[in-house]
Design a protein around this motif. Structure first.
Motif, PDB file in Angstrom:
ATOM      1  N   TYR A   7       0.835  -1.210   0.000  1.00  0.00           N
ATOM      2  CA  TYR A   7       0.000   0.000   0.000  1.00  0.00           C
ATOM      3  C   TYR A   7       0.868   1.257   0.000  1.00  0.00           C
ATOM      4  N   ILE A   8       1.896   1.292   0.838  1.00  0.00           N
ATOM      5  CA  ILE A   8       2.748   2.479   0.932  1.00  0.00           C
ATOM      6  C   ILE A   8       3.486   2.720  -0.380  1.00  0.00           C
ATOM      7  N   GLY A 104      11.161   5.884  11.633  1.00  0.00           N
ATOM      8  CA  GLY A 104      11.076   7.173  10.942  1.00  0.00           C
ATOM      9  C   GLY A 104       9.760   7.876  11.214  1.00  0.00           C
ATOM     10  N   PHE A 105       8.670   7.126  11.197  1.00  0.00           N
ATOM     11  CA  PHE A 105       7.348   7.706  11.465  1.00  0.00           C
ATOM     12  C   PHE A 105       7.314   8.336  12.856  1.00  0.00           C
ATOM     13  N   GLN A 192       5.207   8.812   4.226  1.00  0.00           N
ATOM     14  CA  GLN A 192       6.183   8.642   3.146  1.00  0.00           C
ATOM     15  C   GLN A 192       7.443   9.445   3.437  1.00  0.00           C
ATOM     16  N   TRP A 193       7.894   9.423   4.668  1.00  0.00           N
ATOM     17  CA  TRP A 193       9.080  10.208   5.046  1.00  0.00           C
ATOM     18  C   TRP A 193      10.319   9.782   4.275  1.00  0.00           C
ATOM     19  N   TRP A 199       8.406  15.271   0.324  1.00  0.00           N
ATOM     20  CA  TRP A 199       8.947  16.532   0.844  1.00  0.00           C
ATOM     21  C   TRP A 199       8.854  17.640  -0.226  1.00  0.00           C
ATOM     22  N   ILE A 200       9.141  17.290  -1.461  1.00  0.00           N
ATOM     23  CA  ILE A 200       9.024  18.278  -2.549  1.00  0.00           C
ATOM     24  C   ILE A 200       7.569  18.693  -2.727  1.00  0.00           C
ATOM     25  N   TYR A 201       6.658  17.728  -2.590  1.00  0.00           N
ATOM     26  CA  TYR A 201       5.231  18.023  -2.739  1.00  0.00           C
ATOM     27  C   TYR A 201       4.771  19.017  -1.664  1.00  0.00           C
TER      28      TYR A 201
END
Length: 587
Positions: A7-8, A104-105, A192-193, A199-201
């Protein structure tokens, strides 16, 4: 866990598609509100689209036949199953990915919560002033100005003229509820780290927010030049918090160029529709094929051929290479089957490709194998003669004189008689006295203590067991020859309660004959019997004897067994022959 990872990854691909279209075709356009809707749609698509699955049908004209699956052969009296053995050790990569992703989350979530909590404390200890329908928090802790939900943080050291222009800008952020976009942006970054596109989005969203706020602020400003000058004064400010809109965010030449009032044609706005074919392509790429087998009527077949794709044929042989007549050939788990003719040849139709074929015959080992549709099958059935279970009977010592033992046991008090057992049945003393001694095979005598252990209160005055002579045969000639008797079937007969119950029954029922103890006779007795389709035990015979007394005792116990669960062939109860091994050992 693998489904979550899938899914991710799908979510990351969807976000990347929307980001690519925006970067290539939309980021320099001046329809900022339309771009905002597009960017929000990209985040929602990244969350929702991975759950949407499509499929397309693939028409197959015949069932696929596996080429690499070897035939499964039986190596014992029981049908052997194919077993897939996992490797003793394998790298659990999903567990490691889960740990990395969760770490990370947690780190990025903690950062957002820490920043938000610090602003909450400043709000609590600062004086909040409502001006121009917005809540103003003055604090010298921040050099730049920014909005946080419905609050605007300003530095009290800034001049009043600049503050007025700044408030116009931040008021637009609040009025247009840009904080909703920021929350969605931070959510996608949390999940989605690891994805640079996320990050660009987020930067695309913040930059578009400034364009929107600048456009409205200039429209309401009495002096647009003063507004631009105020921006230049804050050229070197930095980001304060992830969930805030900073006044000086993305302050560059492009931002000033975007403030110019230029009309955008409808044709240029239609570029946003470029995402439509991309969405269709990605959905198709993730679509799953659904294989559909065509009906036999829809398949064009050459009229000159009479060979069916679901028909098998072959020959069944004995171990010596001679054709086997009457072998059972059935599709496993069904009642569809046939038998081989006098030449061992068989033909069977309506055979599913992924089925298994069971070959069996009385006294021979059954074989399971895959069907062969393109060539003649050749199957060999070999002989078997294996006992069901091995029972050990231990005798301790022997009596030198039977008469003396009987007299000792018969000695009693108060004229009470011992218990007499004739071939497993209780008889009276008078019936015992009428017995013909020539018909007695052996007599077992149990004293009071041992008799009570075996027979309970009935043996309180001793027990005398008498076994008469029986005709011992070596085959099943009394069985109706027209009745088919199986050695191995798909579902073997079973003693009620299983093997452990069978062992307990024999252990409590069998007795080591005294006559055999006196002669020091010991050895293995093989008893064959038939478990009828009704579950009854019949036709018990001796295949291998040691001594008449041991043979008779083994027969007596087998004949006294209760009904079994019958064996089944093609889901139908059938008669099955069994062999039982009983070992008599003296100690």
């Amino acid at each position: 866990m693998e489904s979550i990872i899938g899914y991710i990854l799908k979510s990351s691909l969807w976000l990347s598609c929307f980001a690519s279209i925006y970067f290539l075709f939309l980021r320099n356009e001046r329809y900022f509100f339309l771009n905002r809707l597009y960017l929000i749609s990209g985040i929602l698509a990244a969350f929702i689209f991975p759950f949407i699955n499509f499929s397309y049908k693939v028409l197959l004209t015949s069932l696929p036949v596996p080429n690499s699956l070897p035939p499964i052969n039986s190596e014992s009296s029981q049908i052997t199953e194919a077993v897939i053995i996992d490797q003793a050790f394998h790298f659990n990569w999903t567990a490691y990915l889960a740990i990395i992703f969760t770490t990370g989350f947690a780190i990025f979530l903690f950062r957002i919560l820490k920043q938000s909590y610090s602003l909450y404390k400043i709000i609590k200890r600062s004086e909040v002033v409502v001006k121009q329908e917005i809540k103003i928090v003055e604090s010298e802790e921040f050099k730049t100005h920014f909005s946080f939900f419905t609050y605007v943080f300003v530095n009290p050291l800034v001049s009043g003229t600049s503050t007025t222009e700044i408030l116009k800008h931040e008021k637009e952020h609040i009025r247009q509820m840009h904080w909703i976009d920021l929350i969605l942006s931070e959510l996608i970054i949390l999940f989605q780290w690891f994805n640079p596109t996320a990050w660009i989005y987020g930067r695309f969203i913040r930059q578009n927010h400034e364009y929107l706020a600048d456009t409205k602020a200039i429209q309401h400003s009495e002096n647009p030049a003063l507004y631009k000058a105020t921006l230049i004064n804050y050229l070197f400010g930095g980001e304060v918090i992830r969930l805030a809109n900073s006044f000086n965010y993305s302050l560059n030449k492009k931002r000033f160029a975007m403030m110019t009032n230029k009309k955008t044609s409808t044709l240029r706005k239609s570029k946003i529709l470029l995402i439509v074919p991309v969405v269709m392509f990605v959905f198709y790429a993730f679509a799953q094929p659904e294989h559909v087998f065509a009906d036999s009527e829809s398949i064009v077949v050459n009229e000159n051929t009479d060979q069916s794709t679901n028909t098998i044929s072959g020959i069944v042989y004995r171990e010596d290479g001679t054709p086997l007549h009457g072998a059972s050939v059935i599709i496993r788990g069904t009642s569809n089957g046939t038998v081989s003719n006098k030449d061992g040849v068989f033909n069977l139709s309506d055979v599913p490709t992924e089925s298994q074929i069971v070959f069996s015959f009385v006294g021979l080992k059954s074989v399971i194998t895959r069907p062969e549709f393109t060539e003649t099958m050749k199957v060999v059935l070999i002989n078997i003669n294996e006992p069901l279970e091995n029972i050990v009977v231990v005798g301790y010592g022997h009596k030198s004189e039977l008469d003396t033992a009987i007299k000792t046991t018969v000695h009693h008090k108060n004229d009470n008689e011992p218990l007499y057992i004739l071939d497993g049945q209780v008889i009276s003393k008078s019936e015992f006295n009428k017995l013909n001694h020539d018909n007695i095979e052996h007599i077992s005598v149990y004293k009071i203590d041992e008799a009570i252990k075996i027979y309970g209160e009935k043996g309180q005055y001793g027990v005398i067991e008498i076994t008469t002579k029986k005709t011992v045969t070596t085959d099943l000639e009394n069985e109706d020859n027209s009745k088919e008797i199986f050695i191995v079937v798909e579902q073997m007969p079973e003693f009620l309660g299983g093997k452990d119950a069978l062992m307990r029954f024999i252990a409590t029922s069998i007795r080591y004959p005294i006559s055999a103890q006196e002669k020091n006779m010991q050895g293995q007795v093989l008893v064959q019997f038939i478990v009828q389709k009704t579950g009854q035990i019949t036709n018990a015979t001796i295949l291998k004897g040691v001594d008449p007394s041991l043979d008779s005792e083994a027969l007596r116990v087998v004949q006294s067994m209760p009904e079994w669960n019958p064996g089944k062939q093609r889901n139908i109860p059938v008669d099955v022959a069994y062999t039982l091994s009983i070992d008599f050992i003296l100690q």
